[in-house]
Design an enzyme around this catalytic site. Structure first.
Site, PDB file in Angstrom:
ATOM      1  N   SER A  53      37.139  35.721  38.418  1.00  0.00           N
ATOM      2  CA  SER A  53      36.341  36.542  39.337  1.00  0.00           C
ATOM      3  C   SER A  53      35.456  37.566  38.636  1.00  0.00           C
ATOM      4  CB  SER A  53      37.259  37.278  40.317  1.00  0.00           C
ATOM      5  OG  SER A  53      38.172  38.088  39.609  1.00  0.00           O
ATOM      6  N   ASP A 346      37.965  46.687  45.166  1.00  0.00           N
ATOM      7  CA  ASP A 346      39.169  46.275  45.889  1.00  0.00           C
ATOM      8  C   ASP A 346      40.342  46.470  44.935  1.00  0.00           C
ATOM      9  OD1 ASP A 346      39.349  44.016  44.240  1.00  0.00           O
ATOM     10  OD2 ASP A 346      38.538  42.638  45.738  1.00  0.00           O
ATOM     11  N   HIS A 349      39.414  44.400  41.634  1.00  0.00           N
ATOM     12  CA  HIS A 349      38.113  44.299  40.978  1.00  0.00           C
ATOM     13  C   HIS A 349      37.342  45.610  40.920  1.00  0.00           C
ATOM     14  CE1 HIS A 349      39.072  40.297  42.768  1.00  0.00           C
ATOM     15  NE2 HIS A 349      38.848  39.954  41.514  1.00  0.00           N
TER      16      HIS A 349
END
Ligand SMILES: *[C@@H]1O[C@H](CO)[C@@H](O)[C@H](O)[C@H]1NC(C)=O
Ligand SMILES: *[C@@H]1O[C@H](CO)[C@@H](O)[C@H](O)[C@H]1NC(C)=O
Length: 375
Positions: A53, A346, A349
């Site tokens: 990610s 979040d 991240h």
């Protein structure tokens, strides 16, 4: 790279990095601050990206899985507030890098079938959020394994050969930067959270196991003609809000989990020594492998957050900040009004601003790779 050059560079890199961080602290930072030009007459035509990610611009949108970030509030501070599938409120470090190199504004996800040849030849990302080096890790969230990313790369190569010819494609691949960023999900998700590999591996044996898979992946890239490979190490994973939440004992307060950070540091040390070994024993002079340190800059931001203007460190901007990521951070979740005061968007991240500062920390390395490629 000659070893004396490398030692000097690592030394210089470390110091430039600190200076860069100090220099940029306290300034208003946004995409407009990135000079869009080809520094040092950049002759590198493209960046090809693999990993998780941290570098996935939305490939998971196309594989119909749960682990996605293509809905608000993701992308809140991106161009047109578009939720692209990037797990942050704005750009990823890889987007800032390609912008800085004067190639284009963003790196698109390869799985978008509508990309033009021009978009393909200037660089794409094969990365998939939730993946890792350990083949077990992508199966936990049903995302694209690194092996599969390599297969997509082969397909990409064939598409280019069809469009611009074999020779030009080979040349393009030879001159491009391959960027690899993975490993956090192997440790933070697979090993420490799901505790799957923990049944059969000590932390230090698991580090070695992950490195074996890392080596296999590098061999795959080399056999496909890669000659410039940049590898991002592990971040201070013990400071991810979700890790703090699952390891916090009442009364101690929310603090980074040192036991998990020390695994990241150990792994990074082994990774660098493995990379030095590869460079000196297996790679010809034209092939270079570069280490990009993300641990140092992120740790510094966390420890000295006031200096960077960050107000919240151990909680994320989205939701309670303790556990939410992906579908749990959605349009109905309360979100902080100013993400630039947070390191984490979040619970897993970083925010766009933290990613921008990480890009700034990578800049000396990018400049070095560009210079190294022209000389
Ligand atoms: C870039 O190339 C131009 C023309 O070849 C040259 O004059 C200039 O000095 C170069 N700039 C850098 C930073 O190397
Ligand atoms: C896929 O790529 C095309 C071409 O760049 C673009 O117009 C389109 O918006 C992309 N699709 C998504 C869902 O981003």
């Amino acid at each position: 790279m000659k070893s004396s050059t490398r030692q000097y560079f690592q030394f210089a890199h470390h110091h430039i990095l600190l200076l860069t961080l100090v220099y940029f602290s306290g300034r208003v930072l946004d995409a407009h601050a990135v000079p869009k030009q080809r520094p040092f007459n950049n002759t590198i035509p493209a960046i090809l990206v693999f990993g998780d990610s941290t570098v996935d611009p939305g490939n998971n949108d196309y594989i119909n899985r749960v682990f996605k970030g293509n809905f608000p509030p993701y992308g809140r501070d991106f161009a047109n507030h578009a939720a692209t599938g990037r797990f942050t409120n704005g750009r990823l470090p890889s987007d800032y890098i390609i912008l800085y190199m004067g190639i284009k504004d963003y790196i698109p996800p390869y799985l978008n079938q509508s990309l033009s040849i021009e978009e393909l030849i200037t660089g794409v990302s094969f990365a998939s959020a939730g993946t890792g080096y350990d083949p077990l890790t992508p199966t936990l969230s049903n995302v694209v394994s690194l092996q599969k990313q390599l297969e997509y790369f082969q397909e990409y190569r064939e598409r280019l050969e069809g469009a611009i010819g074999k020779e030009e494609t080979g040349d393009l691949i030879k001159r491009s930067i391959f960027l690899l960023s993975a490993g956090t999900n192997d440790f933070a998700l697979n090993y420490f959270t799901e505790q799957l590999r923990r049944l059969s591996f000590s932390a230090s044996n698991y580090e070695k196991f992950v490195l074996q898979h890392f080596k296999g992946f590098i061999q795959g890239l080399l056999s496909q003609g890669a000659t410039k490979i940049a590898v991002v190490g592990l971040p201070p994973m013990g400071c991810l809000p979700v890790i703090i939440t699952s390891n916090t004992i009442p009364l101690t307060g929310r603090q980074c989990v040192e036991r998990i950070n020390s695994v990241a540091r150990d792994y990074n040390t082994l990774l660098q020594s493995e990379m030095r070994h590869l460079q000196s024993t297996q790679l010809n002079k034209e092939t270079k492998i570069y280490y990009a340190d993300i641990y140092g800059p992120l740790q510094d931001m966390i420890q000295n957050h006031q200096r960077y203007g960050f107000e919240v460190v151990s909680r994320a901007c989205c939701g309670t900040g303790l556990v939410e990521a992906s579908f749990m951070c959605n349009a109905k979740t309360p979100v902080c009004p100013d993400a630039s005061k947070y390191i984490f968007w979040d619970a897993i991240h970083p925010t766009d601003r933290a990613y921008y500062l990480i890009f700034q920390a990578f800049r000396p390395l990018i400049d070095f790779i560009i210079k190294d490629s022209t000389s």
